[in-house]
Design a protein around this motif. Structure first.
Motif, PDB file in Angstrom:
ATOM      1  N   MET A 184      48.981  32.930  -7.967  1.00  0.00           N
ATOM      2  CA  MET A 184      50.007  33.347  -8.910  1.00  0.00           C
ATOM      3  C   MET A 184      49.293  33.691 -10.215  1.00  0.00           C
ATOM      4  O   MET A 184      48.261  33.080 -10.537  1.00  0.00           O
ATOM      5  CB  MET A 184      51.071  32.277  -9.117  1.00  0.00           C
ATOM      6  N   TYR A 185      49.809  34.666 -10.952  1.00  0.00           N
ATOM      7  CA  TYR A 185      49.131  35.092 -12.175  1.00  0.00           C
ATOM      8  C   TYR A 185      50.094  35.792 -13.123  1.00  0.00           C
ATOM      9  O   TYR A 185      51.192  36.209 -12.741  1.00  0.00           O
ATOM     10  CB  TYR A 185      47.943  36.002 -11.847  1.00  0.00           C
ATOM     11  N   TYR A 186      49.642  35.918 -14.367  1.00  0.00           N
ATOM     12  CA  TYR A 186      50.385  36.630 -15.409  1.00  0.00           C
ATOM     13  C   TYR A 186      49.688  37.952 -15.670  1.00  0.00           C
ATOM     14  O   TYR A 186      48.600  37.985 -16.246  1.00  0.00           O
ATOM     15  CB  TYR A 186      50.453  35.795 -16.680  1.00  0.00           C
TER      16      TYR A 186
ATOM     17  N   ASP B 255      56.701  31.753 -19.027  1.00  0.00           N
ATOM     18  CA  ASP B 255      56.140  30.679 -18.203  1.00  0.00           C
ATOM     19  C   ASP B 255      54.640  30.548 -18.413  1.00  0.00           C
ATOM     20  O   ASP B 255      54.098  29.441 -18.387  1.00  0.00           O
ATOM     21  CB  ASP B 255      56.444  30.929 -16.727  1.00  0.00           C
ATOM     22  N   ALA B 256      53.955  31.671 -18.628  1.00  0.00           N
ATOM     23  CA  ALA B 256      52.520  31.604 -18.892  1.00  0.00           C
ATOM     24  C   ALA B 256      52.236  30.903 -20.215  1.00  0.00           C
ATOM     25  O   ALA B 256      51.267  30.148 -20.335  1.00  0.00           O
ATOM     26  CB  ALA B 256      51.923  33.011 -18.899  1.00  0.00           C
ATOM     27  N   ALA B 257      53.099  31.121 -21.202  1.00  0.00           N
ATOM     28  CA  ALA B 257      52.881  30.570 -22.533  1.00  0.00           C
ATOM     29  C   ALA B 257      53.059  29.057 -22.589  1.00  0.00           C
ATOM     30  O   ALA B 257      52.581  28.417 -23.528  1.00  0.00           O
ATOM     31  CB  ALA B 257      53.811  31.238 -23.544  1.00  0.00           C
TER      32      ALA B 257
ATOM     33  N   LEU C 138      50.748  28.469 -15.409  1.00  0.00           N
ATOM     34  CA  LEU C 138      49.721  28.905 -14.471  1.00  0.00           C
ATOM     35  C   LEU C 138      48.510  27.984 -14.469  1.00  0.00           C
ATOM     36  O   LEU C 138      47.626  28.121 -13.620  1.00  0.00           O
ATOM     37  CB  LEU C 138      49.294  30.340 -14.791  1.00  0.00           C
ATOM     38  N   ASN C 139      48.473  27.056 -15.394  1.00  0.00           N
ATOM     39  CA  ASN C 139      47.385  26.076 -15.421  1.00  0.00           C
ATOM     40  C   ASN C 139      47.801  24.919 -14.508  1.00  0.00           C
ATOM     41  O   ASN C 139      48.084  23.815 -14.941  1.00  0.00           O
ATOM     42  CB  ASN C 139      47.130  25.601 -16.847  1.00  0.00           C
TER      43      ASN C 139
ATOM     44  N   ALA D 196      57.830  25.372 -17.252  1.00  0.00           N
ATOM     45  CA  ALA D 196      57.691  26.653 -16.538  1.00  0.00           C
ATOM     46  C   ALA D 196      58.822  26.791 -15.513  1.00  0.00           C
ATOM     47  O   ALA D 196      58.616  26.755 -14.297  1.00  0.00           O
ATOM     48  CB  ALA D 196      56.321  26.734 -15.868  1.00  0.00           C
ATOM     49  N   VAL D 197      60.025  26.989 -15.999  1.00  0.00           N
ATOM     50  CA  VAL D 197      61.233  26.913 -15.167  1.00  0.00           C
ATOM     51  C   VAL D 197      61.275  28.015 -14.112  1.00  0.00           C
ATOM     52  O   VAL D 197      61.506  27.754 -12.924  1.00  0.00           O
ATOM     53  CB  VAL D 197      62.485  26.973 -16.059  1.00  0.00           C
ATOM     54  N   HIS D 198      61.081  29.267 -14.513  1.00  0.00           N
ATOM     55  CA  HIS D 198      61.199  30.368 -13.561  1.00  0.00           C
ATOM     56  C   HIS D 198      60.076  30.347 -12.538  1.00  0.00           C
ATOM     57  O   HIS D 198      60.277  30.644 -11.356  1.00  0.00           O
ATOM     58  CB  HIS D 198      61.221  31.704 -14.309  1.00  0.00           C
ATOM     59  N   LEU D 199      58.890  29.961 -12.970  1.00  0.00           N
ATOM     60  CA  LEU D 199      57.752  29.885 -12.058  1.00  0.00           C
ATOM     61  C   LEU D 199      57.979  28.794 -11.012  1.00  0.00           C
ATOM     62  O   LEU D 199      57.623  28.950  -9.837  1.00  0.00           O
ATOM     63  CB  LEU D 199      56.477  29.614 -12.850  1.00  0.00           C
ATOM     64  N   THR D 200      58.585  27.706 -11.421  1.00  0.00           N
ATOM     65  CA  THR D 200      58.905  26.627 -10.483  1.00  0.00           C
ATOM     66  C   THR D 200      59.815  27.134  -9.372  1.00  0.00           C
ATOM     67  O   THR D 200      59.594  26.847  -8.188  1.00  0.00           O
ATOM     68  CB  THR D 200      59.576  25.460 -11.236  1.00  0.00           C
TER      69      THR D 200
END
Length: 269
Positions: free
Chosen positions: A170-172, A198-200, A204-205, A219-223
């Protein structure tokens, strides 16, 4: 992993670090302890490197080296504030029987060198020298793919990209140059793409074992994207460590294909 016993933000070497803002070391320890406990609960062994005074960023163990096949390519940090971490981590590797090669060029470990199933994804632009990529390819005998970071808020590759399982990532996209974005699309057409929000929050870490993904709770949407892709996200609060520009992945260095305890009595730490 290395506990944040001496954590503070007393200097600034990335845009997240603001020394004028107070930090809470006891809170950082509580948050780190929770991350470590989760990894242990998931069945992973966590070895703890003793922290040293005067090295507030030593908690970010992922920057110390890259370890593949039991071979260690030790970091060469860009900023002098972190130089003292090198002998501390190398002493631990030596004690546990790892062959260590000191990087010739600036190379900030798994901050910028992320192994996948078939290759090493390697970041450059702010910390790791691009010449370190060829050095890593030579040392590990794996192809290295260079990715150019262009946003100073995502100064290490592991702030902008996470390896989830072999060739799943996964990446920004906004953290990378246009050419690197094109390359990532070609190599990983089915990758999860994060938005800047989500990156901010360092979504992604993240630390992934191929099934469970530990990432910041903000990171709600990434989850949700991880759930849809078949992973099991586990959220953790690492807000205090984020003040220094780090989260879950920064705190954990993966030791691949080597048992440092072979022939030794178990160590519960």
């Amino acid at each position: 992993m290395c506990p944040p016993s001496h954590f503070e933000v007393s200097y600034s070497i990335n845009p997240w670090m603001e020394p004028e803002k107070p930090t809470d070391t006891p809170l950082a320890i509580v948050q780190w302890d929770r991350l470590r406990a989760l990894l242990v609960e998931l069945g992973h062994r966590v070895d703890v490197v003793p922290p040293r005074p005067g090295l507030p960023d030593m908690v970010f163990a992922a920057n110390a080296a890259t370890v593949i096949g039991g071979q260690v390519l030790a970091a060469r940090y860009r900023y002098p504030q972190r130089f003292g971490e090198t002998p501390a981590y190398q002493a631990w590797f030596a004690e546990h029987g790892y062959p260590v090669r000191q990087a010739r060029f600036v190379n900030e470990g798994e901050g910028d060198l992320l192994p996948t199933g078939a290759r090493i994804l390697a970041g450059t632009g702010f910390r790791t020298d691009h010449r370190a990529h060829a050095e890593a390819a030579d040392h590990f005998g794996l192809p290295v793919v260079t990715l150019h970071l262009v946003d100073p808020y995502f100064y290490h590759l592991d702030t902008a990209l996470a390896v989830l399982d072999h060739e799943e990532i996964m990446y920004y996209p906004g953290a990378f140059s246009p050419d690197s974005q094109t390359l990532l699309r070609e190599l990983y057409p089915d990758a999860i793409r994060a938005d800047r929000a989500d990156a901010a929050v360092f979504g992604l870490n993240a630390v992934s074992d191929g099934k469970h993904v530990l990432l910041p709770q903000a990171a709600v949407h990434l989850t949700e994207s991880l759930r849809e892709a078949g992973f099991e996200p586990i959220t953790v609060d690492l807000s205090e460590l984020l003040k220094a520009g780090g989260a879950a992945k920064c705190c954990a260095l993966e030791l691949r294909d080597h048992d440092p305890h072979a022939g030794k009595a178990p160590n519960p730490s």
